[in-house]
Design a protein around this motif. Structure first.
Motif, PDB file in Angstrom:
ATOM      1  N   THR A 274     -14.394  11.084   5.419  1.00  0.00           N
ATOM      2  CA  THR A 274     -13.403  10.017   5.386  1.00  0.00           C
ATOM      3  C   THR A 274     -13.957   8.705   5.940  1.00  0.00           C
ATOM      4  OG1 THR A 274     -12.528  10.589   7.572  1.00  0.00           O
ATOM      5  CG2 THR A 274     -11.513  11.669   5.660  1.00  0.00           C
ATOM      6  N   ASP A 275     -13.299   7.631   5.600  1.00  0.00           N
ATOM      7  CA  ASP A 275     -13.553   6.322   6.211  1.00  0.00           C
ATOM      8  C   ASP A 275     -12.593   6.203   7.395  1.00  0.00           C
ATOM      9  OD1 ASP A 275     -15.488   5.651   4.312  1.00  0.00           O
ATOM     10  OD2 ASP A 275     -13.992   4.817   2.950  1.00  0.00           O
ATOM     11  N   TRP A 276     -12.976   6.774   8.503  1.00  0.00           N
ATOM     12  CA  TRP A 276     -12.057   6.966   9.621  1.00  0.00           C
ATOM     13  C   TRP A 276     -12.097   5.835  10.630  1.00  0.00           C
ATOM     14  CZ3 TRP A 276     -14.680   7.053  14.223  1.00  0.00           C
ATOM     15  CH2 TRP A 276     -16.030   7.402  14.183  1.00  0.00           C
ATOM     16  N   THR A 277     -10.995   5.711  11.356  1.00  0.00           N
ATOM     17  CA  THR A 277     -10.918   4.880  12.555  1.00  0.00           C
ATOM     18  C   THR A 277     -10.145   5.665  13.599  1.00  0.00           C
ATOM     19  OG1 THR A 277     -10.876   2.810  11.279  1.00  0.00           O
ATOM     20  CG2 THR A 277     -10.109   2.711  13.566  1.00  0.00           C
ATOM     21  N   VAL A 278     -10.689   5.769  14.801  1.00  0.00           N
ATOM     22  CA  VAL A 278     -10.014   6.430  15.919  1.00  0.00           C
ATOM     23  C   VAL A 278      -9.524   5.347  16.874  1.00  0.00           C
ATOM     24  CG1 VAL A 278     -10.317   7.911  17.926  1.00  0.00           C
ATOM     25  CG2 VAL A 278     -11.342   8.567  15.742  1.00  0.00           C
ATOM     26  N   VAL A 279      -8.233   5.330  17.131  1.00  0.00           N
ATOM     27  CA  VAL A 279      -7.626   4.319  17.999  1.00  0.00           C
ATOM     28  C   VAL A 279      -7.347   4.953  19.362  1.00  0.00           C
ATOM     29  CG1 VAL A 279      -5.692   2.726  18.281  1.00  0.00           C
ATOM     30  CG2 VAL A 279      -6.605   3.196  15.996  1.00  0.00           C
TER      31      VAL A 279
ATOM     32  N   MET B  19       0.831  -1.196   0.000  1.00  0.00           N
ATOM     33  CA  MET B  19       0.000   0.000   0.000  1.00  0.00           C
ATOM     34  C   MET B  19       0.870   1.251   0.000  1.00  0.00           C
ATOM     35  SD  MET B  19      -3.198  -0.735   2.589  1.00  0.00           S
ATOM     36  CE  MET B  19      -2.156  -1.052   4.030  1.00  0.00           C
ATOM     37  N   LYS B  20       0.277   2.335  -0.410  1.00  0.00           N
ATOM     38  CA  LYS B  20       0.911   3.636  -0.337  1.00  0.00           C
ATOM     39  C   LYS B  20       0.317   4.371   0.862  1.00  0.00           C
ATOM     40  CE  LYS B  20       1.770   4.079  -5.294  1.00  0.00           C
ATOM     41  NZ  LYS B  20       1.535   4.904  -6.509  1.00  0.00           N
ATOM     42  N   LEU B  21       1.163   4.684   1.831  1.00  0.00           N
ATOM     43  CA  LEU B  21       0.719   5.256   3.093  1.00  0.00           C
ATOM     44  C   LEU B  21       1.332   6.639   3.309  1.00  0.00           C
ATOM     45  CD1 LEU B  21       1.378   2.170   5.417  1.00  0.00           C
ATOM     46  CD2 LEU B  21      -0.619   2.602   3.985  1.00  0.00           C
ATOM     47  N   THR B  22       0.570   7.514   3.952  1.00  0.00           N
ATOM     48  CA  THR B  22       1.110   8.779   4.442  1.00  0.00           C
ATOM     49  C   THR B  22       0.963   8.797   5.955  1.00  0.00           C
ATOM     50  OG1 THR B  22       0.625  10.017   2.426  1.00  0.00           O
ATOM     51  CG2 THR B  22       0.866  11.289   4.445  1.00  0.00           C
ATOM     52  N   VAL B  23       2.039   9.196   6.628  1.00  0.00           N
ATOM     53  CA  VAL B  23       2.045   9.223   8.083  1.00  0.00           C
ATOM     54  C   VAL B  23       2.292  10.650   8.563  1.00  0.00           C
ATOM     55  CG1 VAL B  23       3.087   8.321  10.194  1.00  0.00           C
ATOM     56  CG2 VAL B  23       2.921   6.859   8.151  1.00  0.00           C
ATOM     57  N   PHE B  24       1.334  11.202   9.311  1.00  0.00           N
ATOM     58  CA  PHE B  24       1.493  12.502   9.953  1.00  0.00           C
ATOM     59  C   PHE B  24       1.938  12.293  11.395  1.00  0.00           C
ATOM     60  CE2 PHE B  24      -1.271  13.468   6.418  1.00  0.00           C
ATOM     61  CZ  PHE B  24      -0.824  14.717   5.992  1.00  0.00           C
ATOM     62  N   GLY B  25       2.689  13.253  11.925  1.00  0.00           N
ATOM     63  CA  GLY B  25       3.255  13.063  13.259  1.00  0.00           C
ATOM     64  C   GLY B  25       4.323  11.987  13.226  1.00  0.00           C
ATOM     65  N   ALA B  26       5.066  11.928  12.119  1.00  0.00           N
ATOM     66  CA  ALA B  26       5.980  10.809  11.892  1.00  0.00           C
ATOM     67  C   ALA B  26       7.225  10.840  12.759  1.00  0.00           C
ATOM     68  CB  ALA B  26       6.387  10.766  10.410  1.00  0.00           C
ATOM     69  N   THR B  27       7.488  11.944  13.460  1.00  0.00           N
ATOM     70  CA  THR B  27       8.645  11.973  14.352  1.00  0.00           C
ATOM     71  C   THR B  27       8.268  11.663  15.798  1.00  0.00           C
ATOM     72  OG1 THR B  27       8.421  14.370  14.660  1.00  0.00           O
ATOM     73  CG2 THR B  27       9.906  13.606  12.909  1.00  0.00           C
ATOM     74  N   GLY B  28       6.989  11.466  16.078  1.00  0.00           N
ATOM     75  CA  GLY B  28       6.549  11.099  17.418  1.00  0.00           C
ATOM     76  C   GLY B  28       6.784   9.625  17.701  1.00  0.00           C
ATOM     77  N   GLY B  29       6.530   9.234  18.947  1.00  0.00           N
ATOM     78  CA  GLY B  29       6.792   7.850  19.339  1.00  0.00           C
ATOM     79  C   GLY B  29       5.986   6.841  18.553  1.00  0.00           C
ATOM     80  N   ILE B  30       4.700   7.080  18.386  1.00  0.00           N
ATOM     81  CA  ILE B  30       3.862   6.167  17.614  1.00  0.00           C
ATOM     82  C   ILE B  30       4.108   6.353  16.122  1.00  0.00           C
ATOM     83  CG2 ILE B  30       1.470   5.601  16.999  1.00  0.00           C
ATOM     84  CD1 ILE B  30       0.716   6.266  19.910  1.00  0.00           C
ATOM     85  N   GLY B  31       4.245   7.609  15.683  1.00  0.00           N
ATOM     86  CA  GLY B  31       4.454   7.878  14.268  1.00  0.00           C
ATOM     87  C   GLY B  31       5.691   7.203  13.710  1.00  0.00           C
ATOM     88  N   GLN B  32       6.797   7.276  14.439  1.00  0.00           N
ATOM     89  CA  GLN B  32       8.023   6.634  13.954  1.00  0.00           C
ATOM     90  C   GLN B  32       7.862   5.123  13.895  1.00  0.00           C
ATOM     91  OE1 GLN B  32      11.890   8.125  14.197  1.00  0.00           O
ATOM     92  NE2 GLN B  32      11.437   9.668  15.749  1.00  0.00           N
ATOM     93  N   GLU B  33       7.113   4.562  14.835  1.00  0.00           N
ATOM     94  CA  GLU B  33       6.870   3.121  14.806  1.00  0.00           C
ATOM     95  C   GLU B  33       5.994   2.731  13.611  1.00  0.00           C
ATOM     96  OE1 GLU B  33       7.871   0.402  16.221  1.00  0.00           O
ATOM     97  OE2 GLU B  33       9.322   1.429  17.484  1.00  0.00           O
ATOM     98  N   ILE B  34       5.012   3.567  13.286  1.00  0.00           N
ATOM     99  CA  ILE B  34       4.197   3.287  12.103  1.00  0.00           C
ATOM    100  C   ILE B  34       5.082   3.266  10.866  1.00  0.00           C
ATOM    101  CG2 ILE B  34       2.347   4.127  10.599  1.00  0.00           C
ATOM    102  CD1 ILE B  34       1.051   5.380  13.083  1.00  0.00           C
ATOM    103  N   VAL B  35       5.940   4.272  10.737  1.00  0.00           N
ATOM    104  CA  VAL B  35       6.834   4.344   9.577  1.00  0.00           C
ATOM    105  C   VAL B  35       7.744   3.127   9.523  1.00  0.00           C
ATOM    106  CG1 VAL B  35       8.708   5.642   8.499  1.00  0.00           C
ATOM    107  CG2 VAL B  35       6.767   6.865   9.497  1.00  0.00           C
TER     108      VAL B  35
ATOM    109  N   ASP C 135       3.090  -1.272  19.707  1.00  0.00           N
ATOM    110  CA  ASP C 135       1.905  -2.096  19.477  1.00  0.00           C
ATOM    111  C   ASP C 135       0.703  -1.260  19.052  1.00  0.00           C
ATOM    112  OD1 ASP C 135       2.649  -4.800  19.686  1.00  0.00           O
ATOM    113  OD2 ASP C 135       2.825  -4.626  21.859  1.00  0.00           O
ATOM    114  N   VAL C 136       0.642   0.011  19.456  1.00  0.00           N
ATOM    115  CA  VAL C 136      -0.388   0.895  18.915  1.00  0.00           C
ATOM    116  C   VAL C 136      -0.178   1.054  17.408  1.00  0.00           C
ATOM    117  CG1 VAL C 136      -1.390   3.207  18.938  1.00  0.00           C
ATOM    118  CG2 VAL C 136      -0.670   2.138  21.086  1.00  0.00           C
ATOM    119  N   ALA C 137       1.069   1.259  17.010  1.00  0.00           N
ATOM    120  CA  ALA C 137       1.387   1.360  15.585  1.00  0.00           C
ATOM    121  C   ALA C 137       1.015   0.081  14.850  1.00  0.00           C
ATOM    122  CB  ALA C 137       2.877   1.661  15.411  1.00  0.00           C
ATOM    123  N   HIS C 138       1.334  -1.061  15.446  1.00  0.00           N
ATOM    124  CA  HIS C 138       0.995  -2.354  14.845  1.00  0.00           C
ATOM    125  C   HIS C 138      -0.507  -2.478  14.659  1.00  0.00           C
ATOM    126  CE1 HIS C 138       0.214  -6.728  14.780  1.00  0.00           C
ATOM    127  NE2 HIS C 138       1.425  -6.835  14.255  1.00  0.00           N
ATOM    128  N   ALA C 139      -1.264  -2.099  15.690  1.00  0.00           N
ATOM    129  CA  ALA C 139      -2.724  -2.191  15.618  1.00  0.00           C
ATOM    130  C   ALA C 139      -3.272  -1.305  14.509  1.00  0.00           C
ATOM    131  CB  ALA C 139      -3.337  -1.796  16.964  1.00  0.00           C
TER     132      ALA C 139
END
Length: 210
Positions: free
Chosen positions: A150-155, A1-17, A187-191
């Motif tokens: 949007t087709d949103w999900t709030v975690v 997939m092609k993903l965009t990550v905002f807040g990518a320097t935060g703890g969760i954001g970097q894990e998502i990346v 694990d938040v990023a994983h979820a």
């Protein structure tokens, strides 16, 4: 997939990346300061933006399958950031016709877990009172998202920890895991990455915890 990550320097954001790149996804990491992004690798594009103008952010979301956001206040002094910056993200997504969005909120903003006892409910109330401005901001953010197309999900995680990813946690769509008090940022990023492809989480708040 092609993903965009905002807040990518935060703890969760970097894990998502990091985890998205490891899974072979193409990732656009939106940052204010590229020097703060510790993740590198094939498939990564770093997009510098301050998130004040939806038009300036449009190229970061154009043609993407999923947008994931770890934007939020780092403390009471930053309260208001989550709703304001997410409004920019929503504007850019609407302009580009990108629909799938996943964002991080927090446990106290959503419904209490079914079966929680008085102690858990009392602790929830204390946490909300201590960081009221932050949670009011997140509530406003969630309201903006719910009104969007949007087709949103709030975690909604509880207290965050710095732990390696395990992939072992509980999630409740429309609620929160009973006695769920902690979860690692990884694990938040994983979820979030798992939920990105789960139609059952669309237009839902999802509680996650160990």
């Amino acid at each position: 997939m092609k993903l965009t990550v905002f807040g990518a320097t935060g703890g969760i954001g970097q894990e998502i990346v990091r985890q998205a790149l490891g899974a072979g996804h193409e990732v656009t990491a939106v940052v204010r300061d590229p020097a703060r992004l510790a993740v590198t690798g094939p498939g990564l594009e770093v997009f510098r933006a301050d998130l004040t103008d939806p038009a300036a952010v449009r190229p970061a979301v154009a043609g993407r399958d999923v947008v994931l956001s770890g934007l939020g206040a780092r403390g009471r002094k930053d309260a208001g950031v989550a709703a304001r910056l997410t409004r920019t993200v929503l504007g850019a997504m609407e302009a580009e016709g990108v629909r799938r969005l996943l964002v991080v909120s927090a446990m106290p903003v959503g419904p209490a877990a079914e079966g929680d006892g008085m102690l858990d409910r009392a602790m929830r109330g204390i946490v909300f009172a201590l960081l009221k401005d932050v949670y009011v901001d997140l509530s406003a953010m969630e309201a903006e998202i719910a009104r969007s197309a949007t087709d949103w999900t709030v975690v909604r995680p509880p207290r965050l920890q710095d732990k390696p990813v395990t992939g072992v946690y509980r999630s409740v769509v429309g609620g929160f895991p009973r006695k769920g008090r902690f979860i690692g940022r990884a694990d938040v990023a994983h979820a979030m990455l798992v939920m990105a492809g789960d139609a059952g989480t669309v237009k839902q708040g999802v509680g996650v915890a160990y």
